[in-house]
Design an enzyme around this catalytic site. Sequence first.
Site, mmCIF file in Angstrom:
data_model
loop_
_atom_site.group_PDB
_atom_site.id
_atom_site.type_symbol
_atom_site.label_atom_id
_atom_site.label_comp_id
_atom_site.label_asym_id
_atom_site.label_seq_id
_atom_site.Cartn_x
_atom_site.Cartn_y
_atom_site.Cartn_z
ATOM 1 C CE1 TYR A 16 0.661 0.719 4.509
ATOM 2 C CE2 TYR A 16 0.183 -1.617 4.409
ATOM 3 C CZ TYR A 16 0.686 -0.537 5.085
ATOM 4 O OH TYR A 16 1.238 -0.722 6.326
ATOM 5 C CG HIS A 63 -5.526 -0.980 4.172
ATOM 6 N ND1 HIS A 63 -6.116 -0.860 5.411
ATOM 7 C CD2 HIS A 63 -4.207 -1.132 4.394
ATOM 8 C CE1 HIS A 63 -5.185 -0.929 6.344
ATOM 9 N NE2 HIS A 63 -4.020 -1.092 5.756
ATOM 10 C CG HIS A 117 -5.336 -9.676 10.923
ATOM 11 N ND1 HIS A 117 -4.161 -10.203 11.386
ATOM 12 C CD2 HIS A 117 -5.007 -8.566 10.220
ATOM 13 C CE1 HIS A 117 -3.157 -9.440 10.987
ATOM 14 N NE2 HIS A 117 -3.644 -8.448 10.275
ATOM 15 C CG ASP A 164 0.477 -8.670 9.467
ATOM 16 O OD1 ASP A 164 0.675 -7.772 8.635
ATOM 17 O OD2 ASP A 164 -0.385 -8.581 10.354
HETATM 18 ZN ZN LIG Z 1 -1.459 -6.660 7.343
#
Ligand SMILES: [Zn+2]
Length: 419
Positions: free
Chosen positions: A116, A199, A256, A303
């Site tokens: 991003y 996102h 997640h 992550d």
């Molecule tokens: Zn992430």
Amino acid sequence: MKYLAEKAWIGDRIEHDVLIEIADGRFTRVQSGARNDEATRLGGVVLPGLSNAHSHAFHRALRGRTHGERGSFWTWRELMYRVAERLDPDGYFRLARAVFGEMALAGITCVGEFHYLHHQPGGRSYDDPNAMGHAVIEAAREAGIRITLLDALYLTSSVDGKPVHGVQRRFSDGSWPAWRERVALLKPGDGVRVGAAYHSVRAVPEDVLEPLDGPVHIHLSEQRAENEACLAVHGCTPTELLRRCGLLGPETTVVHATHLTDSDVAALRGTGVCLCPTTERDLADGIGPARALRRSPLSLGSDSQSVIDLFAEAEALEMHERLATERRGHFAPAELIAAATNHAALGWDDAGRIAVGRRADLVAVRTDSVRTAGAEAEQVIYAARAADVTDVVVDGRHIVSGGRHTGFDVAQALREVIP
Ligand SMILES: [Zn+2]
């Protein structure tokens, strides 16, 4: 190329003396109980290539630097933003190359880079509008691993649509069409796929959330505050919002999925779920309902890079469930290995198994180290750590040998870029 594996994970079990032949980056022969004096021997346990389904490479610069104070996910995010502020394409390339080198050493043969950080400070495009994405792709190439660049749409700073501010301007393309136009310029290639990401429901308004061709990843319900804001603005949970937008299904991977209701869990059936247990504990996110999500194809991600070790992620998947339930034995080793080798979540349906016709990825794990000595081969996923990986083959190329990267000194590269 021919390898003879003393023990190898074939299908969902260990086989012995497995002759593995490779041509043009694919397995052409996999035969158990074989003898062959010409083949290169691989000791220990040989696993399929590991898939790191959720990565933000630049977060590696924060490891071991965020523990001096108390705080939460949100205070950690401020520290992360400070790193994001100062990266340019060249710095991003050097950092990502070192981090992907660390992944290679850990047996990761493909990374899903959730990307991003697109634009210059202030939000203006680089001359090449994909300068940052191309830097990340080139970094993966140099590290010898495949990459799915999950280019993320980021338009707002909150669920109720407040504009981006500060470093977030670097993340935003300003509009959905501008994002699609830029992403269309990213070209897939040998070992490179381009996927899309939204996102989160914080950063993408409801009216632009829609299905796309190919894999789509999205952060989901990592924080209770996101759920509360979503309920206030949309009158539903983030999972329900994705369902309303037609985004649930096998092409989507949610990342997640920590704070879910029972109906969220039911709605996610058949949608991919990527869990990142070492990050979730590092950021004090909470423990997600991993076992309840068993009808979703699970994958694992490093992550925030607090650890780059899919053995640790897989073990934590089981161990966090034990802490939450006060019972042992929720995931069979075969299920943990399936999650750690889920390349389909990144759009590579032809990787993740040692079988004829598949992409030739191999990860040899030593069973004579202080960590692994005495462990049963079937349970090596519980005993081994990334440091036990001795050899890694990606698409038939031997990129880690004897525990060292064949291309560059990874530790030195990390030291240089994160002094
Ligand atoms: Zn992430």
